[in-house]
Scaffold this motif. Structure first.
Motif, PDB file in Angstrom:
ATOM      1  N   GLU A  95       0.830  -1.210   0.000  1.00  0.00           N
ATOM      2  CA  GLU A  95       0.000   0.000   0.000  1.00  0.00           C
ATOM      3  C   GLU A  95       0.862   1.256   0.000  1.00  0.00           C
ATOM      4  O   GLU A  95       0.515   2.265  -0.616  1.00  0.00           O
ATOM      5  N   ALA A  96       2.009   1.219   0.699  1.00  0.00           N
ATOM      6  CA  ALA A  96       2.904   2.380   0.724  1.00  0.00           C
ATOM      7  C   ALA A  96       3.495   2.636  -0.659  1.00  0.00           C
ATOM      8  O   ALA A  96       3.609   3.794  -1.101  1.00  0.00           O
ATOM      9  N   ALA A  97       3.884   1.573  -1.369  1.00  0.00           N
ATOM     10  CA  ALA A  97       4.424   1.730  -2.721  1.00  0.00           C
ATOM     11  C   ALA A  97       3.369   2.283  -3.673  1.00  0.00           C
ATOM     12  O   ALA A  97       3.643   3.169  -4.493  1.00  0.00           O
ATOM     13  N   GLU A  98       2.145   1.782  -3.554  1.00  0.00           N
ATOM     14  CA  GLU A  98       1.076   2.292  -4.407  1.00  0.00           C
ATOM     15  C   GLU A  98       0.778   3.752  -4.080  1.00  0.00           C
ATOM     16  O   GLU A  98       0.479   4.557  -4.973  1.00  0.00           O
ATOM     17  N   ALA A  99       0.876   4.103  -2.797  1.00  0.00           N
ATOM     18  CA  ALA A  99       0.655   5.492  -2.391  1.00  0.00           C
ATOM     19  C   ALA A  99       1.714   6.414  -2.980  1.00  0.00           C
ATOM     20  O   ALA A  99       1.411   7.535  -3.405  1.00  0.00           O
ATOM     21  N   LEU A 100       2.961   5.962  -3.027  1.00  0.00           N
ATOM     22  CA  LEU A 100       4.022   6.771  -3.640  1.00  0.00           C
ATOM     23  C   LEU A 100       3.735   7.009  -5.114  1.00  0.00           C
ATOM     24  O   LEU A 100       3.974   8.100  -5.642  1.00  0.00           O
ATOM     25  N   THR A 126       4.323  -3.709  -7.546  1.00  0.00           N
ATOM     26  CA  THR A 126       3.690  -2.424  -7.250  1.00  0.00           C
ATOM     27  C   THR A 126       4.650  -1.274  -7.537  1.00  0.00           C
ATOM     28  O   THR A 126       4.247  -0.229  -8.067  1.00  0.00           O
ATOM     29  N   CYS A 127       5.920  -1.437  -7.196  1.00  0.00           N
ATOM     30  CA  CYS A 127       6.917  -0.401  -7.481  1.00  0.00           C
ATOM     31  C   CYS A 127       7.096  -0.210  -8.985  1.00  0.00           C
ATOM     32  O   CYS A 127       7.264   0.923  -9.466  1.00  0.00           O
ATOM     33  N   GLN A 128       7.049  -1.290  -9.747  1.00  0.00           N
ATOM     34  CA  GLN A 128       7.174  -1.194 -11.200  1.00  0.00           C
ATOM     35  C   GLN A 128       6.023  -0.375 -11.788  1.00  0.00           C
ATOM     36  O   GLN A 128       6.229   0.465 -12.678  1.00  0.00           O
ATOM     37  N   LEU A 129       4.821  -0.599 -11.298  1.00  0.00           N
ATOM     38  CA  LEU A 129       3.676   0.172 -11.774  1.00  0.00           C
ATOM     39  C   LEU A 129       3.801   1.642 -11.378  1.00  0.00           C
ATOM     40  O   LEU A 129       3.472   2.542 -12.158  1.00  0.00           O
ATOM     41  N   ALA A 130       4.278   1.891 -10.163  1.00  0.00           N
ATOM     42  CA  ALA A 130       4.455   3.276  -9.718  1.00  0.00           C
ATOM     43  C   ALA A 130       5.466   4.005 -10.584  1.00  0.00           C
ATOM     44  O   ALA A 130       5.278   5.181 -10.939  1.00  0.00           O
ATOM     45  N   LEU A 131       6.540   3.322 -10.951  1.00  0.00           N
ATOM     46  CA  LEU A 131       7.533   3.920 -11.843  1.00  0.00           C
ATOM     47  C   LEU A 131       6.919   4.241 -13.204  1.00  0.00           C
ATOM     48  O   LEU A 131       7.213   5.286 -13.801  1.00  0.00           O
ATOM     49  N   GLU A 165      -7.820  10.207 -18.816  1.00  0.00           N
ATOM     50  CA  GLU A 165      -9.199   9.946 -18.459  1.00  0.00           C
ATOM     51  C   GLU A 165      -9.344  10.049 -16.939  1.00  0.00           C
ATOM     52  O   GLU A 165      -8.597   9.437 -16.188  1.00  0.00           O
ATOM     53  N   GLN A 166     -10.325  10.827 -16.484  1.00  0.00           N
ATOM     54  CA  GLN A 166     -10.554  10.978 -15.063  1.00  0.00           C
ATOM     55  C   GLN A 166     -11.393   9.817 -14.531  1.00  0.00           C
ATOM     56  O   GLN A 166     -12.346   9.381 -15.175  1.00  0.00           O
ATOM     57  N   SER A 167     -11.041   9.324 -13.355  1.00  0.00           N
ATOM     58  CA  SER A 167     -11.787   8.225 -12.762  1.00  0.00           C
ATOM     59  C   SER A 167     -13.157   8.700 -12.318  1.00  0.00           C
ATOM     60  O   SER A 167     -13.269   9.673 -11.568  1.00  0.00           O
ATOM     61  N   PRO A 168     -14.222   8.027 -12.755  1.00  0.00           N
ATOM     62  CA  PRO A 168     -15.564   8.404 -12.286  1.00  0.00           C
ATOM     63  C   PRO A 168     -15.805   7.966 -10.847  1.00  0.00           C
ATOM     64  O   PRO A 168     -16.859   8.249 -10.279  1.00  0.00           O
ATOM     65  N   TYR A 169     -14.828   7.272 -10.268  1.00  0.00           N
ATOM     66  CA  TYR A 169     -14.978   6.760  -8.908  1.00  0.00           C
ATOM     67  C   TYR A 169     -14.188   7.585  -7.890  1.00  0.00           C
ATOM     68  O   TYR A 169     -14.032   7.176  -6.746  1.00  0.00           O
ATOM     69  N   TYR A 170     -13.668   8.717  -8.321  1.00  0.00           N
ATOM     70  CA  TYR A 170     -12.936   9.640  -7.443  1.00  0.00           C
ATOM     71  C   TYR A 170     -11.732   8.970  -6.780  1.00  0.00           C
ATOM     72  O   TYR A 170     -11.354   9.312  -5.662  1.00  0.00           O
ATOM     73  N   SER A 171     -11.146   8.012  -7.469  1.00  0.00           N
ATOM     74  CA  SER A 171      -9.966   7.326  -6.937  1.00  0.00           C
ATOM     75  C   SER A 171      -8.734   7.716  -7.737  1.00  0.00           C
ATOM     76  O   SER A 171      -8.822   8.047  -8.922  1.00  0.00           O
ATOM     77  N   VAL A 172      -7.583   7.684  -7.073  1.00  0.00           N
ATOM     78  CA  VAL A 172      -6.307   7.881  -7.766  1.00  0.00           C
ATOM     79  C   VAL A 172      -5.805   6.492  -8.137  1.00  0.00           C
ATOM     80  O   VAL A 172      -5.396   5.717  -7.282  1.00  0.00           O
ATOM     81  N   ASP A 173      -5.867   6.164  -9.410  1.00  0.00           N
ATOM     82  CA  ASP A 173      -5.561   4.808  -9.865  1.00  0.00           C
ATOM     83  C   ASP A 173      -4.065   4.601 -10.076  1.00  0.00           C
ATOM     84  O   ASP A 173      -3.326   5.560 -10.334  1.00  0.00           O
ATOM     85  N   PRO A 174      -3.600   3.347 -10.006  1.00  0.00           N
ATOM     86  CA  PRO A 174      -2.163   3.055 -10.205  1.00  0.00           C
ATOM     87  C   PRO A 174      -1.645   3.459 -11.582  1.00  0.00           C
ATOM     88  O   PRO A 174      -0.465   3.754 -11.739  1.00  0.00           O
TER      89      PRO A 174
END
Length: 370
Positions: A95-100, A126-131, A165-174
């Protein structure tokens, strides 16, 4: 991202005190957490970072998620420490990596690069996706700057063509979604292509979520045959966001058979890695769907003491969403489970049910003086 609201400094301080007080119950901590998540300002972020000292792995992983959704760069330092700390529970580091990745501060680049090869698979992926998200945002910034400095409509049109594209669910996606104008079949081919970069497959995933409808749900269901457990857990999460009735059958079958299919390939029912990540996310979305037919499957998962604690945790919270008499009875029974993650989840689920039954508007703490 959801809009943050202003709150007096004394309210934030009272909520922080509740988070840190030894005599604050876990349900009361969650109410304070959900309140602070929606409060603007660095004071609220600071209060949340103090909550990362809590002894509950379950609570710390939710705090890390909330910090990412707020996108406050002042949280980067503590989130980096969590990712780098191999003594932390895997779900907290994930979760911390996704948050970064959600905050996308360049200061976290080196750490994400280092842990993209972490021995913990879910942390590494998760770190690879964040990068990938950081690189995308940099490219978008460069394209916009080039369009601003160029003559003619062509350059501006090229930059606008990759508008996020903005998320219609008000989430910050990976990852950002691909344009919603992309044909479903094209998105299907990309999502199911094992040779395609995971970042691009995620973009197809979120585009399908944004499109919605039975055709998109059917394609997402096909993704459960993919080998990547991380991708599949995100597919399950997205299906929960969509809350489409056609998802119910797929998710129920996945929750019942995922452990046998995936672990058989690894050679053991207790194989390591991110198998539990898929199953815990499936349980999560079954709770979002709030379908009574989910109760039997979720109850069996909760009662299986050989199952991973995070899967049982999500099953407990999902049973709280189903909220029939049998589910409530199970939650009361397992509120004394020897595994803290499971017991705490049951306690919080029961508290949410009690709060809802009271007719109160929102499961949160106003921070009012006692």
């Amino acid at each position: 991202m959801a809009t943050l609201v202003q709150a007096p400094e004394e309210v934030v301080q009272r909520l922080q005190q509740k988070l840190q007080a030894d005599d604050t119950s876990l349900p009361d901590k969650y109410r304070a957490l959900f309140s602070l998540r929606n409060v603007a300002g660095t004071e609220a972020t600071h209060a949340l970072t103090k909550a990362l000292q809590d002894e509950s792995d379950l609570f710390r992983h939710d705090v890390a998620f909330c910090l990412g959704q707020r996108q406050d760069p002042t949280a980067v330092g503590i989130l980096k420490q969590l990712v780098a700390d191999s003594q932390q529970h895997a779900m907290v580091r994930h979760e911390a990596a996704e948050a970064l990745g959600a905050i996308a501060d360049p200061d976290c680049l080196q750490l994400l690069q280092r842990h993209a090869a972490d021995s913990c698979q879910e942390v590494a992926e998760t770190c690879q996706l964040a990068l990938g998200r950081l690189a995308y945002l940099e490219q978008k910034k460069a394209a916009t700057a080039a369009a601003d400095g160029a003559d003619g409509a062509a350059a501006a049109a090229a930059a606008a063509g990759e508008a996020e594209e903005q998320s219609p669910y008000y989430s910050v996606d990976p990852t950002p979604a691909l344009p919603s104008s992309t044909p479903v079949e094209q998105l299907r081919v990309l999502l199911l292509d094992p040779k395609a970069p995971m970042f691009e497959r995620y973009r197809a995933l979120f585009a399908l979520r944004n499109k919605g409808g039975e055709e998109a749900v059917a394609v997402l269901g096909e993704a459960f045959s993919c080998s990547s457990a991380l991708l599949k857990h995100e597919v399950a999460y997205v299906m929960g966001q969509m809350q489409h009735p056609a998802s119910a059958g797929v998710l129920g079958r996945v929750l019942q058979c995922a452990v046998y299919v995936v672990c058989d390939r690894a050679g053991s029912r207790s194989c390591p890695g991110v198998v539990w990540l898929l199953k815990h996310e499936v349980a999560y979305v079954m709770g979002q769907m709030q379908h009574p037919a989910s109760a039997g499957v979720l109850g069996r998962v909760l009662q299986d003491t050989q199952e991973h604690a995070m899967v049982r945790h999500e099953a407990a919270e999902a049973l709280g969403s189903v909220a029939d008499a049998a589910s409530v009875a199970l939650l009361k029974q397992f509120a004394q489970d020897p595994e803290p993650i499971v017991a705490h989840s049951c306690v919080v689920a029961l508290d949410m049910l009690e709060h809802e039954a009271s007719g109160a508007f929102e499961y949160a703490d106003t921070g009012a003086a006692q």
